[in-house]
Design a protein around this motif. Sequence first.
Motif, PDB file in Angstrom:
ATOM      1  N   GLU A  14       0.819   7.252   6.977  1.00 26.17           N
ATOM      2  CA  GLU A  14       0.366   7.451   5.335  1.00 26.17           C
ATOM      3  C   GLU A  14      -0.434   9.051   6.151  1.00 26.17           C
ATOM      4  O   GLU A  14      -2.019   9.329   6.215  1.00 26.17           O
TER       5      GLU A  14
ATOM      6  N   GLU B  54       2.356   7.763   2.008  1.00 24.69           N
ATOM      7  CA  GLU B  54       2.181   6.602   2.748  1.00 24.69           C
ATOM      8  C   GLU B  54       3.572   5.276   1.927  1.00 24.69           C
ATOM      9  O   GLU B  54       3.583   5.320   0.866  1.00 24.69           O
TER      10      GLU B  54
ATOM     11  N   HIS C 294      -6.157  -3.666   4.974  1.00 22.59           N
ATOM     12  CA  HIS C 294      -6.200  -3.457   6.327  1.00 22.59           C
ATOM     13  C   HIS C 294      -6.559  -4.321   7.403  1.00 22.59           C
ATOM     14  O   HIS C 294      -7.429  -5.498   7.734  1.00 22.59           O
TER      15      HIS C 294
ATOM     16  N   HIS D 141      -2.167   1.450   9.529  1.00 30.26           N
ATOM     17  CA  HIS D 141      -2.946   0.091   9.442  1.00 30.26           C
ATOM     18  C   HIS D 141      -2.288  -0.276   9.214  1.00 30.26           C
ATOM     19  O   HIS D 141      -0.605  -0.858   8.843  1.00 30.26           O
TER      20      HIS D 141
ATOM     21  N   THR E 191       1.013   0.881   7.538  1.00 29.79           N
ATOM     22  CA  THR E 191       1.906   1.822   6.966  1.00 29.79           C
ATOM     23  C   THR E 191       1.292   3.066   7.512  1.00 29.79           C
ATOM     24  O   THR E 191       1.258   3.265   8.596  1.00 29.79           O
TER      25      THR E 191
ATOM     26  N   ASP F 250       0.659  -0.987   0.130  1.00 27.33           N
ATOM     27  CA  ASP F 250       0.068  -0.098   0.216  1.00 27.33           C
ATOM     28  C   ASP F 250       0.903   1.065   0.592  1.00 27.33           C
ATOM     29  O   ASP F 250       1.764   1.256   1.228  1.00 27.33           O
TER      30      ASP F 250
HETATM   31 ZN    ZN Z   1      -3.033   2.597   4.055  1.00 23.77          ZN
END
Ligand code: ZN
Length: 336
Positions: A299, A313, A277, A270, A297, A206
Amino acid sequence: VVTHAPDWHYLTGFTGESGVLLVAERGTTLVTDGRFTVQAKEETTGVKVVLQKGGLYASVGETIRGWKWKTAGFDPTQLTVAQFAALKRAAGSGANWKKVSGLVPALRAVKDASELEQMRKAAVLASEVVERAIGMLKPGVRELEIAAEVEFQMRKLGASGPAFQTIVAFGERAALPHARPTARKLGKNELVVLDLGAILGHYCSDITRTVYVGKAPQRVRRWYEAVLEAQQAAIQAVQDGAGWGEVDAAARDTLTRFHLDRYFVHSTGHGLGLEVHEDPRLARGQTARLVPGNVVTIEPGVYVAGVGGIRIEDDVAVHRNGNEVLTRAPRDFIEI
Ligand code: ZN
Ligand code: ZN
């Protein structure tokens, strides 16, 4: 009674889409339908694979009744009301149902060396794709075209697909943290937010980058500087033993110094793994602590309605001493 696909995948290796895993002292049993029995036997070891008879949850309930289980634990966040009713009805009155939240997610939140290796690869792949996507930005291109290209490039690089719907947001749409790509064309002097992730070997990545097409005004440069500083502070805070909420506060306090905290409308990060997630949740008020093997992450963002938004991120792994940023794309402010 494990009813969530990523949970049974983690525990057994079974990657099918339907089933229920029963973990008991007597052994581990997977109940699934005819589409997945062969696959389940191939993918698992030490797991008894049972073909469901009739509905999945009724079949699992009958199995539990047959075994005379006195207590069955289940995750209430991973069953619908109807599924639980079917399970309970078929299991009969002998079984006591106990809500157990977060048991498997807590195991999944700690990655071992081979999982980390896979996540490194997924992160590097997403970084490569975000750089390619930035290279495709030019006035007149549509959000949807960039999103399509992002997902095409991911698969060309070996990903099984996107980890979530790719976010491509131009101009004032960049103020929507979860903008879905539209037919909107890129104009001159606009912000662009690209948020994408790839699934590689079942593990998610991500990454978000924000660039400016044109010559950025002073205000936008200041926002970028603030978000980057907030991200650096939060990455720095990702340490063995740090509170989840403390990492969030590191980003939020930095944005407060820039008087931009009220434009930061979501949490700092997260967990990432088999799902995009998962635990840990880096949000205000979270008192749990990071441990080595967590991957999160970071972000932070700033979103100004009607004007645009900025988010940066990256994916970060917690080690015994320090941390490791898994994503690779440069974070300097880019004007195209
Ligand atoms: Zn994210
Ligand atoms: Zn993202």
